[in-house]
Design a protein around this motif. Structure first.
Motif, mmCIF file in Angstrom:
data_model
loop_
_atom_site.group_PDB
_atom_site.id
_atom_site.type_symbol
_atom_site.label_atom_id
_atom_site.label_comp_id
_atom_site.label_asym_id
_atom_site.label_seq_id
_atom_site.Cartn_x
_atom_site.Cartn_y
_atom_site.Cartn_z
ATOM 1 N N MET A 126 0.539 -1.257 0.058
ATOM 2 C CA MET A 126 0.046 0.098 -0.097
ATOM 3 C C MET A 126 0.839 1.218 0.047
ATOM 4 S SD MET A 126 -3.172 -0.976 -0.023
ATOM 5 C CE MET A 126 -4.316 0.019 0.555
ATOM 6 N N PHE A 127 1.804 1.294 0.840
ATOM 7 C CA PHE A 127 2.505 2.356 0.830
ATOM 8 C C PHE A 127 3.636 2.633 -0.395
ATOM 9 C CE2 PHE A 127 1.490 2.833 5.203
ATOM 10 C CZ PHE A 127 1.488 4.186 5.518
ATOM 11 N N ALA A 128 4.057 1.450 -0.889
ATOM 12 C CA ALA A 128 4.815 1.597 -2.234
ATOM 13 C C ALA A 128 4.021 2.053 -3.181
ATOM 14 C CB ALA A 128 5.300 0.111 -2.734
ATOM 15 N N SER A 129 2.645 1.867 -3.313
ATOM 16 C CA SER A 129 1.725 2.327 -4.122
ATOM 17 C C SER A 129 1.736 3.817 -4.064
ATOM 18 C CB SER A 129 0.271 1.798 -4.133
ATOM 19 O OG SER A 129 0.417 0.325 -4.322
ATOM 20 N N ALA A 130 1.304 4.361 -2.696
ATOM 21 C CA ALA A 130 1.281 5.578 -2.409
ATOM 22 C C ALA A 130 2.692 6.546 -2.872
ATOM 23 C CB ALA A 130 1.306 5.889 -0.914
ATOM 24 N N PHE A 131 3.749 5.768 -2.270
ATOM 25 C CA PHE A 131 5.163 6.337 -2.731
ATOM 26 C C PHE A 131 5.101 6.540 -4.353
ATOM 27 C CE2 PHE A 131 9.286 5.296 -4.741
ATOM 28 C CZ PHE A 131 9.926 6.545 -4.131
ATOM 29 N N PHE A 132 4.544 5.748 -5.337
ATOM 30 C CA PHE A 132 4.509 5.884 -6.716
ATOM 31 C C PHE A 132 3.641 6.944 -7.132
ATOM 32 C CE2 PHE A 132 2.610 4.991 -10.776
ATOM 33 C CZ PHE A 132 3.718 5.155 -11.684
ATOM 34 N N THR A 133 2.680 7.198 -6.606
ATOM 35 C CA THR A 133 1.592 8.377 -6.753
ATOM 36 C C THR A 133 2.447 9.686 -6.418
ATOM 37 O OG1 THR A 133 0.266 8.072 -4.772
ATOM 38 C CG2 THR A 133 -0.457 7.102 -6.714
ATOM 39 N N SER A 134 3.090 9.692 -5.425
ATOM 40 C CA SER A 134 3.698 10.810 -4.849
ATOM 41 C C SER A 134 4.837 11.242 -5.778
ATOM 42 C CB SER A 134 4.322 10.694 -3.417
ATOM 43 O OG SER A 134 2.905 10.429 -2.116
ATOM 44 N N ILE A 135 5.573 10.256 -6.241
ATOM 45 C CA ILE A 135 6.801 10.721 -7.172
ATOM 46 C C ILE A 135 6.332 11.146 -8.493
ATOM 47 C CG2 ILE A 135 8.229 9.339 -8.791
ATOM 48 C CD1 ILE A 135 9.362 10.191 -5.813
ATOM 49 N N CYS A 136 5.221 10.519 -8.934
ATOM 50 C CA CYS A 136 4.477 11.142 -9.956
ATOM 51 C C CYS A 136 4.154 12.458 -9.951
ATOM 52 C CB CYS A 136 3.230 10.154 -10.518
ATOM 53 S SG CYS A 136 3.800 8.351 -11.126
ATOM 54 N N SER A 137 3.496 12.898 -8.831
ATOM 55 C CA SER A 137 3.162 14.083 -8.659
ATOM 56 C C SER A 137 4.158 15.140 -8.520
ATOM 57 C CB SER A 137 2.335 14.261 -7.158
ATOM 58 O OG SER A 137 2.103 15.485 -6.694
ATOM 59 N N PHE A 138 5.300 14.694 -7.992
ATOM 60 C CA PHE A 138 6.675 15.488 -7.890
ATOM 61 C C PHE A 138 7.125 15.566 -9.434
ATOM 62 C CE2 PHE A 138 11.221 15.792 -7.933
ATOM 63 C CZ PHE A 138 11.447 16.663 -7.065
ATOM 64 N N VAL A 139 7.317 14.786 -10.365
ATOM 65 C CA VAL A 139 7.828 14.934 -11.512
ATOM 66 C C VAL A 139 6.760 15.712 -12.337
ATOM 67 C CG1 VAL A 139 8.174 13.526 -13.650
ATOM 68 C CG2 VAL A 139 8.726 12.694 -11.635
ATOM 69 N N ILE A 140 5.580 15.737 -12.174
ATOM 70 C CA ILE A 140 4.711 16.365 -12.910
ATOM 71 C C ILE A 140 4.769 17.926 -12.627
ATOM 72 C CG2 ILE A 140 2.253 16.988 -13.586
ATOM 73 C CD1 ILE A 140 1.690 13.865 -13.291
ATOM 74 N N VAL A 141 4.768 18.341 -11.390
ATOM 75 C CA VAL A 141 5.067 19.478 -10.760
ATOM 76 C C VAL A 141 6.440 20.065 -11.301
ATOM 77 C CG1 VAL A 141 5.476 21.197 -8.911
ATOM 78 C CG2 VAL A 141 3.900 19.345 -8.591
ATOM 79 N N CYS A 142 7.485 19.287 -11.847
ATOM 80 C CA CYS A 142 8.655 19.858 -12.153
ATOM 81 C C CYS A 142 8.457 20.217 -13.492
ATOM 82 C CB CYS A 142 9.743 18.704 -11.906
ATOM 83 S SG CYS A 142 10.497 18.498 -10.401
ATOM 84 N N LEU A 143 7.621 19.287 -14.472
ATOM 85 C CA LEU A 143 7.316 19.419 -15.779
ATOM 86 C C LEU A 143 6.614 20.810 -15.807
ATOM 87 C CD1 LEU A 143 6.424 15.855 -16.927
ATOM 88 C CD2 LEU A 143 8.332 17.196 -17.274
ATOM 89 N N VAL A 144 5.759 21.044 -15.057
ATOM 90 C CA VAL A 144 4.806 22.470 -15.144
ATOM 91 C C VAL A 144 5.599 23.424 -14.887
ATOM 92 C CG1 VAL A 144 2.970 23.463 -14.026
ATOM 93 C CG2 VAL A 144 2.598 21.065 -14.387
ATOM 94 N N LEU A 145 6.592 23.403 -13.988
ATOM 95 C CA LEU A 145 7.379 24.683 -13.569
ATOM 96 C C LEU A 145 8.329 24.953 -14.795
ATOM 97 C CD1 LEU A 145 8.786 24.163 -9.849
ATOM 98 C CD2 LEU A 145 7.749 26.057 -10.897
ATOM 99 N N ALA A 146 8.473 23.903 -15.445
ATOM 100 C CA ALA A 146 9.592 24.154 -16.707
ATOM 101 C C ALA A 146 8.832 24.457 -17.973
ATOM 102 C CB ALA A 146 10.433 22.820 -17.073
ATOM 103 N N SER A 147 7.515 24.349 -17.807
ATOM 104 C CA SER A 147 6.905 24.580 -19.117
ATOM 105 C C SER A 147 6.796 26.109 -19.593
ATOM 106 C CB SER A 147 5.481 23.845 -19.233
ATOM 107 O OG SER A 147 5.617 22.713 -19.017
#
Length: 227
Positions: free
Chosen positions: A9-30
Motif C-alpha cells: 500500500m505504501f509503495a503504491s502511495a510512494f509511486f503516486t507521490s513521485i508522479c506528482s513530484f515529476v509533474i510539478v517539475c514539468l509544469v514549472l519548466a513549461s
C-alpha cells in the motif's frame, strides 16, 4: 518490520507521490501555460499579436493585417510586467508551485519510509502523508486560481502583448487558450487524492483487523474459555 500489505500500500502511495513530484517539475519548466491572440489597431491598420508564455518565459509575434509578420521574440515574463499586482501574483504562483513540489517530495519520503519501517512517531505515519498531500493539493489549487485571475481579471496577456506593439496601438479584444501544462495541474490534484485514498484504505483495513483481534470474550467459543 512492516507487513507485506503495508509495504504494498505504501509503495503504491510512494509511486503516486513521485508522479506528482515529476509533474510539478514539468509544469514549472513549461513555457506554454497559455496562448493568446490579441487584436490591436495601429493607425489605419490592425495587428494580431500571438503570445505564448508560462510563469518564467514567453514568446510573442505580431502580424499586421495586409502586411508582414514580425519574427517571434522571446521575453522574460516578470521583466515585462509593469503593474505591481500582476508581478506579485506571478511571484505568488511560483512560490505556491515550489511549495507544492516540496510537499510532494516530503510525501514521497514519508511513504518510502513507511514501506521499510514502522515509525513510532504518529506524524511520520499516515497523518504525515495526509498532511503533505493536502498541502500539495491546496498549493496547486491556489496556483490554478491565481493564474486564471491574473489572465482574466488583470489582463496579463494584454500587458505582455503590449510590449510587442507600438505605444500608440490600441487594444481591441483577446482570446485566451489554456494549454496542457495548466491542465496537468488537475492531474497533480488527482494524484494527491489518490495517495490519500490509498493510505485511508490501509488505515481502515488495519483498524478492522485490530477490532477483530479485540473481540469481547463473550463472543469467543465457550470451549475456548478457561476458568
Amino acid at each position: 518490520m512492516p507487513s507485506r500489505k503495508k509495504k504494498l500500500m505504501f509503495a503504491s502511495a510512494f509511486f503516486t507521490s513521485i508522479c506528482s513530484f515529476v509533474i510539478v517539475c514539468l509544469v514549472l519548466a513549461s513555457k506554454n501555460w497559455v496562448s493568446s491572440n490579441i487584436n490591436f489597431t495601429e493607425g489605419n491598420s490592425s495587428a494580431i499579436v500571438t503570445i505564448t508564455y508560462g510563469i518564467f518565459e514567453g514568446v510573442c509575434s505580431k502580424k499586421v493585417i495586409g502586411g508582414l509578420e514580425t519574427p517571434a521574440n522571446n521575453f522574460q515574463v516578470t521583466a515585462k510586467l509593469g503593474k505591481t499586482a500582476m508581478k506579485n501574483l506571478n511571484v505568488a504562483i511560483i512560490l505556491f508551485l515550489v511549495l507544492s513540489l516540496l510537499s510532494s517530495l516530503m510525501s514521497a519520503g514519508f511513504t518510502c519510509y513507511n514501506t521499510v519501517s514502522n515509525p513510532y512517531q504518529t506524524f511520520l505515519g499516515p497523518i504525515g502523508v495526509y498532511t503533505w498531500n493536502s498541502l500539495s493539493g491546496s498549493f496547486i489549487l491556489l496556483t490554478m486560481i491565481l493564474f486564471a485571475v491574473n489572465i482574466e481579471a488583470n489582463k496579463l496577456s494584454v500587458e505582455l502583448a503590449s510590449n510587442c506593439v507600438f505605444s500608440s496601438s490600441r487594444y481591441q479584444n483577446s482570446i485566451n487558450n489554456y494549454e496542457y501544462p495548466y491542465w496537468l495541474m488537475l492531474l497533480i490534484l488527482l494524484l494527491n487524492v489518490a495517495t490519500i485514498i490509498i493510505i485511508i484504505f490501509y488505515h481502515q483495513a488495519r483498524y478492522s483487523k485490530r477490532k477483530e483481534q479485540e473481540r469481547p470474550i463473550e463472543n469467543a467459543p465457550k470451549d475456548g474459555i478457561l476458568f
